[in-house]
Design an enzyme around this catalytic site. Structure first.
Site, short mmCIF file in Angstrom:
data_model
loop_
_atom_site.label_atom_id
_atom_site.label_comp_id
_atom_site.label_asym_id
_atom_site.label_seq_id
_atom_site.Cartn_x
_atom_site.Cartn_y
_atom_site.Cartn_z
N GLY A 63 26.11 13.07 33.43
CA GLY A 63 24.86 12.65 34.08
C GLY A 63 23.79 13.70 33.90
N ASN A 64 22.74 13.61 34.67
CA ASN A 64 21.68 14.63 34.64
C ASN A 64 21.06 14.76 36.02
OD1 ASN A 64 19.15 12.90 34.80
ND2 ASN A 64 20.20 11.97 33.04
N ARG A 65 20.15 15.70 36.17
CA ARG A 65 19.64 16.07 37.50
C ARG A 65 18.44 15.26 37.97
NH1 ARG A 65 22.25 20.79 38.79
NH2 ARG A 65 22.83 22.12 37.03
#
Ligand code: CTP
Length: 214
Positions: free
Chosen positions: A21-23
């Protein structure tokens, strides 16, 4: 007016308990959804996993998705009926080549993951954009920012591209504030000072409304 907005990150599963995923928090996309609704638009908000609650106004219909493939399916269904498209999501460019049915067990000192490219939602839908439809994309660059953002504008058939600054403290991912430059097809660049994402969203909506083809 109908508006389609993608927002938040995507999660690309690796096994039953893990994902890539990412932030991204979704704050900018959700703020845009609220600002378009406040201007009277009907909004379809297609959101990857975000902690933010569904915006309460009935003018915003929130659809929750996890992966880039799910986000693409939802966006492709809504795109033909929308006058404005806003691609604010931080879509994973790649996903694990295989989804393991069982939890991956620890073995050996290194582990190599094979990744395959995800669909580019904005670029793919951009190919079917009608002349009266309007598309807004986001870009986050670290070098040759304006040149790369301009390239994306043409490659993804955007009418406006919102270039996030990485150089300013308090701007972008995870923050409540953002500082951006907006590029249009005529080559104009507009600067928006560091401000709350909610205020920036209102300003961007005004710019979109003023830029729409009649
Ligand atoms: N985008 C999308 N689908 C993807 C990747 C990106 O819809 N699979 C959209 C984003 O929502 C954003 C724009 O495309 O509006 C720019 O995304 P970015 O990741 O910066 O562009 P890339 O095409 O991945 O370019 P690069 O990796 O070369 O920076």
């Amino acid at each position: 007016m109908r508006v389609l907005i993608t927002a938040g990150p995507t999660y690309e599963p690796l096994d039953p308990v893990r994902f890539l995923g990412n932030r991204s928090t979704g704050k900018m996309g959700y703020a845009l959804a609220e600002a378009f609704a406040a201007a009277g638009a009907e909004v379809t908000l297609i959101s990857g996993p975000s902690q933010l609650p569904d915006p309460p106004t009935p003018l915003i219909q929130t659809q929750r998705v996890e992966t880039a493939a799910e986000m693409f399916a939802a966006a492709a269904a809504a795109a033909p009926g929308a006058d404005v498209w806003v691609f604010a999501a931080a879509v994973a460019d790649y996903r694990p080549a295989r989804l393991e049915a069982e939890k991956i067990k620890k073995s050996g000192d290194t582990l190599t993951l094979e990744l395959i490219k995800n669909v580019d939602i904005a670029a793919t839908l951009g190919q079917s954009k009608r002349p009266e439809q309007f598309s807004v994309g986001f870009a986050l660059e670290t070098t040759d920012e304006l040149a790369h953002a301009r390239g994306k504008l043409h490659r993804k058939n955007f009418d406006l591209v919102v270039l996030n600054s990485l150089r300013d403290a308090g701007a972008g991912f995870g923050h409540d504030t953002n500082k951006v430059q907006v590029l249009d097809r005529a080559g104009r660049v507009r600067n928006f000072e560091l401000q709350a994402k909610t205020d920036l969203a209102r300003a961007l909506v005004q710019l979109v409304l003023a830029s729409l083809p009649n």
